[in-house]
Structure formats: C-alpha cells, structure tokens
Design a protein around this motif. Structure first.
Motif, short mmCIF file in Angstrom:
data_model
loop_
_atom_site.label_atom_id
_atom_site.label_comp_id
_atom_site.label_asym_id
_atom_site.label_seq_id
_atom_site.Cartn_x
_atom_site.Cartn_y
_atom_site.Cartn_z
N GLU A 203 0.84 -1.19 0.00
CA GLU A 203 0.00 0.00 0.00
C GLU A 203 0.88 1.24 0.00
O GLU A 203 2.08 1.17 0.28
N ASP A 204 0.28 2.37 -0.36
CA ASP A 204 0.93 3.68 -0.34
C ASP A 204 2.20 3.69 -1.19
O ASP A 204 3.31 3.95 -0.71
N ALA A 205 2.04 3.44 -2.49
CA ALA A 205 3.18 3.42 -3.40
C ALA A 205 3.89 4.77 -3.44
O ALA A 205 5.12 4.83 -3.48
N ASP A 206 3.13 5.86 -3.43
CA ASP A 206 3.75 7.19 -3.47
C ASP A 206 4.58 7.44 -2.22
O ASP A 206 5.67 8.00 -2.28
N GLY A 207 4.06 6.99 -1.07
CA GLY A 207 4.79 7.18 0.18
C GLY A 207 6.09 6.39 0.20
O GLY A 207 7.14 6.90 0.62
N TRP A 208 6.06 5.16 -0.29
CA TRP A 208 7.26 4.34 -0.33
C TRP A 208 8.25 4.86 -1.37
O TRP A 208 9.47 4.76 -1.19
N ALA A 209 7.74 5.40 -2.45
CA ALA A 209 8.65 5.99 -3.44
C ALA A 209 9.42 7.15 -2.82
O ALA A 209 10.63 7.30 -3.05
N GLU A 210 8.75 7.94 -2.01
CA GLU A 210 9.43 9.06 -1.34
C GLU A 210 10.43 8.56 -0.31
O GLU A 210 11.56 9.06 -0.23
N LYS A 211 10.05 7.55 0.47
CA LYS A 211 10.95 7.03 1.50
C LYS A 211 12.21 6.43 0.90
O LYS A 211 13.32 6.58 1.44
N LEU A 212 12.07 5.73 -0.21
CA LEU A 212 13.19 4.98 -0.78
C LEU A 212 13.90 5.74 -1.90
O LEU A 212 14.87 5.23 -2.47
N GLY A 213 13.42 6.93 -2.21
CA GLY A 213 14.05 7.71 -3.26
C GLY A 213 13.80 7.14 -4.64
O GLY A 213 14.67 7.21 -5.53
N GLY A 214 12.62 6.55 -4.84
CA GLY A 214 12.29 5.93 -6.11
C GLY A 214 11.19 6.65 -6.86
O GLY A 214 10.82 7.79 -6.54
N THR A 215 10.67 5.99 -7.87
CA THR A 215 9.61 6.53 -8.72
C THR A 215 8.46 5.54 -8.76
O THR A 215 8.69 4.33 -8.95
N ARG A 216 7.24 6.03 -8.58
CA ARG A 216 6.08 5.13 -8.70
C ARG A 216 5.81 4.86 -10.17
O ARG A 216 5.79 5.76 -11.00
N ILE A 217 5.54 3.58 -10.47
CA ILE A 217 5.18 3.15 -11.81
C ILE A 217 3.87 2.38 -11.72
O ILE A 217 3.73 1.49 -10.88
N GLY A 218 2.93 2.70 -12.60
CA GLY A 218 1.66 1.99 -12.56
C GLY A 218 0.96 2.21 -11.24
O GLY A 218 1.00 3.28 -10.65
N LYS A 219 0.35 1.14 -10.73
CA LYS A 219 -0.45 1.28 -9.51
C LYS A 219 0.35 1.06 -8.24
O LYS A 219 0.13 1.77 -7.25
N ALA A 220 1.24 0.10 -8.22
CA ALA A 220 1.85 -0.28 -6.94
C ALA A 220 3.32 -0.64 -7.04
O ALA A 220 3.84 -1.35 -6.20
N THR A 221 4.00 -0.14 -8.06
CA THR A 221 5.43 -0.43 -8.23
C THR A 221 6.26 0.79 -7.88
O THR A 221 5.94 1.91 -8.30
N VAL A 222 7.32 0.58 -7.14
CA VAL A 222 8.30 1.62 -6.85
C VAL A 222 9.61 1.21 -7.52
O VAL A 222 10.14 0.12 -7.25
N ARG A 223 10.11 2.05 -8.39
CA ARG A 223 11.36 1.76 -9.11
C ARG A 223 12.51 2.51 -8.48
O ARG A 223 12.46 3.74 -8.32
N LEU A 224 13.58 1.75 -8.14
CA LEU A 224 14.80 2.34 -7.60
C LEU A 224 15.88 2.23 -8.67
O LEU A 224 16.45 1.16 -8.90
N SER A 225 16.15 3.34 -9.33
CA SER A 225 17.07 3.32 -10.46
C SER A 225 18.53 3.34 -10.04
O SER A 225 19.41 2.95 -10.80
N GLU A 226 18.80 3.80 -8.84
CA GLU A 226 20.19 3.97 -8.41
C GLU A 226 20.59 3.00 -7.32
O GLU A 226 21.63 3.16 -6.69
N HIS A 227 19.80 1.98 -7.07
CA HIS A 227 20.07 1.10 -5.93
C HIS A 227 21.26 0.18 -6.17
O HIS A 227 21.48 -0.30 -7.27
N SER A 228 22.03 -0.05 -5.12
CA SER A 228 23.07 -1.08 -5.12
C SER A 228 23.14 -1.65 -3.71
O SER A 228 22.81 -0.98 -2.74
N GLY A 229 23.56 -2.89 -3.62
CA GLY A 229 23.66 -3.53 -2.31
C GLY A 229 22.48 -4.45 -2.05
O GLY A 229 21.50 -4.48 -2.80
N PRO A 230 22.54 -5.22 -0.98
CA PRO A 230 21.49 -6.19 -0.66
C PRO A 230 20.15 -5.50 -0.40
O PRO A 230 20.07 -4.50 0.31
#
Length: 458
Positions: A203-230
């Motif tokens: 839930e709250d894709a926009d909120g998680w996108a903000e927390k993780l520094g990502g972008t919301r895609i579609g309804k419930a996907t958060v994309r992290l373009s710069e992520h590295s590590g586990p």
C-alpha cells in the motif's frame, strides 16, 4: 560487419602465478561463461553463493560482485563481442573446448565495455592462458588480440554498435517479424542495460517511493534506479512492506479485478510475486508449482510479508482441484525471452525448438486449467516471453478451439495507464522498450504477454 583481419603478430604478456590479483575471479568468470553458453547452465544457478560454481563459492564478496559484473557484460554484449572477435581473427580458434574463446570474451568485455584498466585485463588474460594447458599454445594469440583491442577500441566500438548484435540472429529476426524493425532494435537496445530494481508495495506506493528515493510506476510499483547492495538492507524489507517484482510482472494479477474473498488458483506460482499480490488483494489463494524447492522460497517470502496461501507441490498435468476456482492465474512455463534484461543468458541458451516445445506445454495447460474454472470465472494466461507463439498465437488458437471462452479486453486504467501495453485485440503486451525514461537505462520493462479469458455458461 568489417572485413575479417588477421590478428597482430604474437607478443608476450606479463606472466604470473595463482596469486595475481584478480586472476581467480576472472578464471571463475571464464569457466562460468563456458558452462552457461556451452552447456546451457542457468546463470543464476552458477552464481548462487551456496550451490553455484565451485570457483565462485570460494570468492569473497567483492570478487563475487566482479564476476557477476563481468558475466553480465559478456552476455549482454555477446553478439557484439563475437562479431568483434571474428573480425580480429584470421580464422576460428581450433581449440575444441572453447576455453580460449571464453577467456577472450571475458577480456574483451572488460576492455571494451567495463571500467577496468586495459593493461590489467590483458595481463590477467595472458596469465590465465599460461596456467591452462588447453590455452597455453594460444598465449601469444590472446595477448595480440587483446592488445589490439586496446589500441583500436574507439574504431571497434563504432563499427560494431548495431542493435541486431544484442541477440542471436534467429531471435532478432523473430522480433523483427513480430514487431517491426524499429521496435526490434529498441528491444535489443534495452538489453544492454542492467535492469532497475522494482518493488511491489502492499500500500501507499507514493509514500514508499518518497521514503526509498524511487519513482512510482503503474499502480503499486516503486522503481529504484540507483540502488546497489542487498535489498535486505532497504527500509520496509524486514517489515514485509514490499517484495521485489518487475513492474511488468505485477500487471497480470491486476487483470483479475476485485478478488477479495474469492478462491483463486495461482498456477506455476513460484517464486511467488504474483501469489503475494493475490493474497494481498484478499483472495483465498492456492499456489501450485512443480518445484518443491522453489515453493520453499515462496513460503519464506509469504511469511516475511505476513501473507497466507495454500501451497501445493505437484505437476499440473496430474492435478485436479477439489472444487472449481472463481479465477485462475496461469503463469505458464515459457522461453523467458522477455526477461533478457534480467537474465542475459536466456538469449544465448534458448533455441527455436525450446519455443516450439514450450508452446505445446502452454496449450495443454491452458486447456486443463480452463476446465477448473466456475462458469463466469476469469482466467489470466501470461508468459514472460516476447514470442507470439507463446502469447498472441497461443490465445488465438485457444479461443478458436474453445466455444465457451471469450476474451475480456484490458483497459488502460487497470494497468496504471502504462502507454503502449495493450494490443489491438485487448491483450496485455509489454516490451523492454516501453516506459521510456531519461536516461534510457532508467526505463524499460520485462516483456510480458497476458490475456484475460472468461468462461461463459455452456
């Protein structure tokens, strides 16, 4: 393709012993490349820290990351590297096991496409050739070819920057026939990029996108373009707030609509991303897969996410549910050519025969699974394949042979408005070249096909 040229005169590289920095990692990369391309071993299995290639398991974390990077580059660029090597050699290397060729592919991947000092890539390759009796007679050739590549890098890259080299010729020709020249080139162009990390959130894709520094895609996907590590270190993992799942892979489950309280069969369910979606939507899910070990992973994921599903390990060819399902999600076995961004070995391990054989499996599963639906129930058939035989043509044949089946067209709002993902017939068709972003490597999707079929009253 440029005219084939003779390799430069034989020279001498720096020799060394087993303690040469980076040699063990490059040796593991070369060995694994041969096992993947020559023996059809899945790359994911070979680089599994617990059960993978013996040489890989002995490496430390840093060298494992290096091996993965080399293999990813060598496989993504395999068509280019093969064409380049063909141009640099006067004639094919007669060494039968392919060890020299694998060594050269690893060296060229580093020299041409990775941020590795040229001299290090050459010297380590020459040292490797000294330590393998199969390669030793070609030590001078290895040295000459790689040194020439360092000298002529700019010219080589300019001459072999062709999208059709990003896949075997037979596979690119299939994409050209199915989607046209421009789209085929765009698909192949995306395969040279590492994929993004996509998360499906409860839930709250926009909120998680903000927390993780990502972008919301579609309804419930958060994309992290710069992520590295586990991924385990990311916020929300331990709390079960999300799971890793490509944006395209999250779309088929959405096509079942409101399934709260309904009895859903999730067929070929492992590793479980779609099972998690269905359970999070409130469905009574039965997850079925032939692989007991993969279902163990599914079970662990559901436990972390705080979600529940009945889990059945069985072969669907010999399975019949106790009662009909309200809806079915059939994620059928396929060639997986839509996932080459994530699994670059797929492009070089599959054959036209694989597609033909898997299409027959899909036909059988479609017919069997449809019989398990209640009248008025929905079935979503999906594959992570770009091949029409495993998508559009499979559904056309099924509908023609099944009088009480009718297609329910997909609407843009159901998939979050992702543009260009609905076919003229109303099926879902995502391509790696969809979802463009700036820079291009931040965009793209896995290639998926999905069709929604209703079982009408007899």
């Amino acid at each position: 393709m440029t005219d084939r040229k003779k390799a430069a005169p034989k020279g001498h590289g720096k020799s060394g012993n087993a303690t040469v920095p980076g040699l063990v990692a490059r040796k593991a990369a070369s060995d694994i490349l041969g096992r993947v391309t020559g023996k059809g071993r899945p790359l994911d299995q070979e680089v599994d820290p617990q059960n993978g290639h013996a040489g890989f398991k002995t490496l430390d974390t840093r060298d494992r990351a290096l091996v993965r990077a080399i293999l990813g580059t060598a496989l993504r660029r395999r068509g280019q590297i093969s064409a380049i090597l063909d141009a640099l050699l006067d004639r094919p290397i007669p060494e039968k096991s392919g060890v020299v060729e694998n060594l050269l592919h690893v060296g060229l991947a580093q020299i041409l496409f990775m941020d590795v000092p040229d001299h290090a890539a050459v010297d380590i390759a020459v040292s490797m050739s000294e330590k393998d009796r199969r390669c030793l007679p070609y030590k001078g050739l290895v040295n000459a070819v790689l040194r020439r590549a360092t000298r002529e890098k700019a010219e080589i890259l300019g001459s072999f920057d062709k999208p059709e080299l990003a896949a075997p010729e037979w596979l690119f020709n299939r994409w050209r026939a199915a989607f046209g020249e421009e789209t085929a080139a765009a698909i192949a162009g995306m395969h040279v990029f590492e994929p993004n990390l996509d998360l499906t959130v409860k839930e709250d894709a926009d909120g998680w996108a903000e927390k993780l520094g990502g972008t919301r895609i579609g309804k419930a996907t958060v994309r992290l373009s710069e992520h590295s590590g586990p991924v385990e270190y990311l916020e929300g993992f331990s709390d079960g707030a999300w799971w890793v799942q490509d944006a395209a892979a999250s779309l088929p489950a959405l096509l079942l609509g409101d399934i709260a309280g309904k009895r859903i069969g999730d067929l070929c369910a492992a590793p479980g991303g779609k099972t998690a979606q269905l359970a999070a939507m409130g469905a009574d899910v039965t997850a079925i897969d032939i692989s007991a070990s993969r279902l163990k992973r599914l079970e662990r994921n559901l436990a972390r996410l705080g979600l529940k599903a009945a889990i059945v390990a069985t072969d669907l060819r010999y399975f019949t549910p106790d009662d009909p399902y309200d809806a079915i999600l059939l994620d059928a076995p396929c060639s997986a050519t839509g996932t080459i961004r994530r699994h670059p070995d797929v492009a070089w391990s599959k054959t036209p025969l694989d597609i033909e054989m898997l299409a027959a499996v899909q036909e059988d599963l479609l017919t069997r699974a449809f019989a398990w639906l209640k009248p008025g129930g929905l079935m979503v058939f999906c594959t992570c394949s770009l091949e029409p035989e495993e998508g559009e043509k499979r559904i056309e044949a099924f509908l023609a042979a099944t009088p009480n089946a009718r297609r329910i067209p997909v609407k843009p709002a159901e998939i979050g408005g992702i543009e260009g993902a609905i076919t003229p017939d109303g099926d879902l068709r995502t391509l790696p070249s969809l979802l463009p972003m700036d820079p291009p490597e931040h965009g793209g999707l896995d290639g998926f096909f999905a069709s929604r079929i209703e079982k009408t009253a007899k």
